[in-house]
Design a protein around this motif. Structure first.
Motif, mmCIF file in Angstrom:
data_model
loop_
_atom_site.group_PDB
_atom_site.id
_atom_site.type_symbol
_atom_site.label_atom_id
_atom_site.label_comp_id
_atom_site.label_asym_id
_atom_site.label_seq_id
_atom_site.Cartn_x
_atom_site.Cartn_y
_atom_site.Cartn_z
ATOM 1 N N ASN A 134 0.147 -3.493 -0.985
ATOM 2 C CA ASN A 134 -0.516 -3.318 0.316
ATOM 3 C C ASN A 134 0.459 -3.129 1.460
ATOM 4 O O ASN A 134 0.084 -3.248 2.629
ATOM 5 C CB ASN A 134 -1.390 -4.541 0.637
ATOM 6 N N GLN A 136 3.875 -0.930 3.224
ATOM 7 C CA GLN A 136 4.633 0.319 3.226
ATOM 8 C C GLN A 136 6.057 0.058 3.714
ATOM 9 O O GLN A 136 6.270 -0.836 4.543
ATOM 10 C CB GLN A 136 3.954 1.358 4.107
ATOM 11 N N LYS A 153 2.726 -4.666 6.283
ATOM 12 C CA LYS A 153 1.394 -4.619 5.667
ATOM 13 C C LYS A 153 0.631 -3.408 6.199
ATOM 14 O O LYS A 153 0.667 -3.133 7.404
ATOM 15 C CB LYS A 153 0.646 -5.904 6.024
ATOM 16 N N ASN A 154 -0.036 -2.703 5.306
ATOM 17 C CA ASN A 154 -0.844 -1.562 5.738
ATOM 18 C C ASN A 154 -2.010 -2.067 6.568
ATOM 19 O O ASN A 154 -2.642 -3.049 6.227
ATOM 20 C CB ASN A 154 -1.432 -0.842 4.524
ATOM 21 N N THR A 155 -2.283 -1.346 7.655
ATOM 22 C CA THR A 155 -3.505 -1.667 8.386
ATOM 23 C C THR A 155 -4.549 -0.637 7.963
ATOM 24 O O THR A 155 -4.228 0.543 7.781
ATOM 25 C CB THR A 155 -3.273 -1.612 9.902
#
Ligand SMILES: NC(=O)c1ccc[n+]([C@@H]2O[C@H](COP(=O)([O-])OP(=O)(O)OC[C@H]3O[C@@H](n4cnc5c(N)ncnc54)[C@H](OP(=O)(O)O)[C@@H]3O)[C@@H](O)[C@H]2O)c1
Length: 158
Positions: A134, A136, A153-155
Motif C-alpha cells: 500500500n 509507493q 502510504k498511498n492515498t
C-alpha cells in the motif's frame, strides 16, 4: 505523520549486542537529516545502545521500568501512550527501533525510511517482514554500501 526509520541487511539484521553491526557514515547522515528537529521514539535497549539523547530531537524512550529516568529524555510505559503524546507536538514522529518496537508499530506507519544495507552481517536483532504493497516509493538513492528508499502510504484516489 507517523514514520519509521530503519537500516537492515540482506538477512534483515538490524543489530548485534545492542549496537549497529556496521559503521556506515552516509547512512548515519540519512538518519540525522530525516530525524533532526523531529521526535524520535525508541525502546529502552536502543536508547542504552546509543547511550545519550540525540541532540536537536525530542527523545522518547519506552520502558516498563517505572524508575527509569534520564536527563533530556521523555519516558513512557507503553507505545500507545508515547505515540499519543508525541502526536500532540505537531512534528513528524519517528519510531527508530529496535526490533521489539518495530514489531509493535509497523502497522501504524504512514512513511518508511529504509536503508537496505548490502551484505550479510552477524546479528541478533531483525526487522520484521512487512508489506509495502500500500506504499509507493517517493525517493530512492544509491550509495556504495546501501540503497536508501522512502515510502509513503498511498492515498485513495476518489
Ligand atoms: N539498524 C537499525 O536501524 C536499528 C535501529 C534501532 C535499533 N537497532 C538495534 O536493535 C537492537 C535492539 O532491539 P530490541 O528489540 O532488543 O530492543 P528495543 O526495541 O530497542 O527495546 C526493547 C525494550 O523497550 C521496552 N519496551 C518495548 N515495548 C514496550 C512496551 N510496549 N511497553 C513498555 N516497554 C516496552 C522494554 O524495556 P524494559 O525492558 O526497560 O521494560 C523492552 O525491553 C539493538 O541491536 C540496536 O542496535 C537497529
Amino acid at each position: 505523520m507517523i514514520s519509521l526509520i530503519v537500516a537492515f541487511d540482506e538477512n534483515r539484521v538490524i543489530g548485534k549486542n545492542n549496537k549497529l553491526p556496521w559503521n556506515i557514515p552516509e547512512d548515519m547522515e540519512k538518519f540525522k537529516k530525516a530525524t533532526m528537529g523531529n521526535i524520535i521514539i525508541m525502546g529502552r535497549n536502543t536508547f542504552e545502545g546509543i547511550g545519550r539523547p540525540l541532540p536537536g530531537r525530542i527523545n522518547i524512550v519506552i520502558t516498563k521500568d517505572e524508575s527509569f529516568h534520564y536527563k533530556g529524555v521523555e519516558v513512557f510505559h507503553s507505545v500507545e501512550e508515547a505515540l499519543e503524546e508525541a502526536l500532540k507536538l505537531g512534528k513528524e514522529v519517528f519510531f527508530i527501533g529496535g526490533e521489539s518496537i518495530y514489531r509493535q508499530v509497523a502497522d501504524l506507519v504512514d512513511k518508511f525510511y529504509i536503508s537496505y544495507i548490502h551484505g550479510k552481517y552477524d546479528g541478533d536483532s531483525y526487522f520484521p517482514e512487512i508489506s509495502l504493497s500500500n506504499f509507493q516509493i517517493i525517493k530512492e538513492e544509491i550509495y556504495d554500501d546501501f540503497i536508501y528508499k522512502e515510502y509513503e502510504k498511498n492515498t485513495l484516489a476518489l
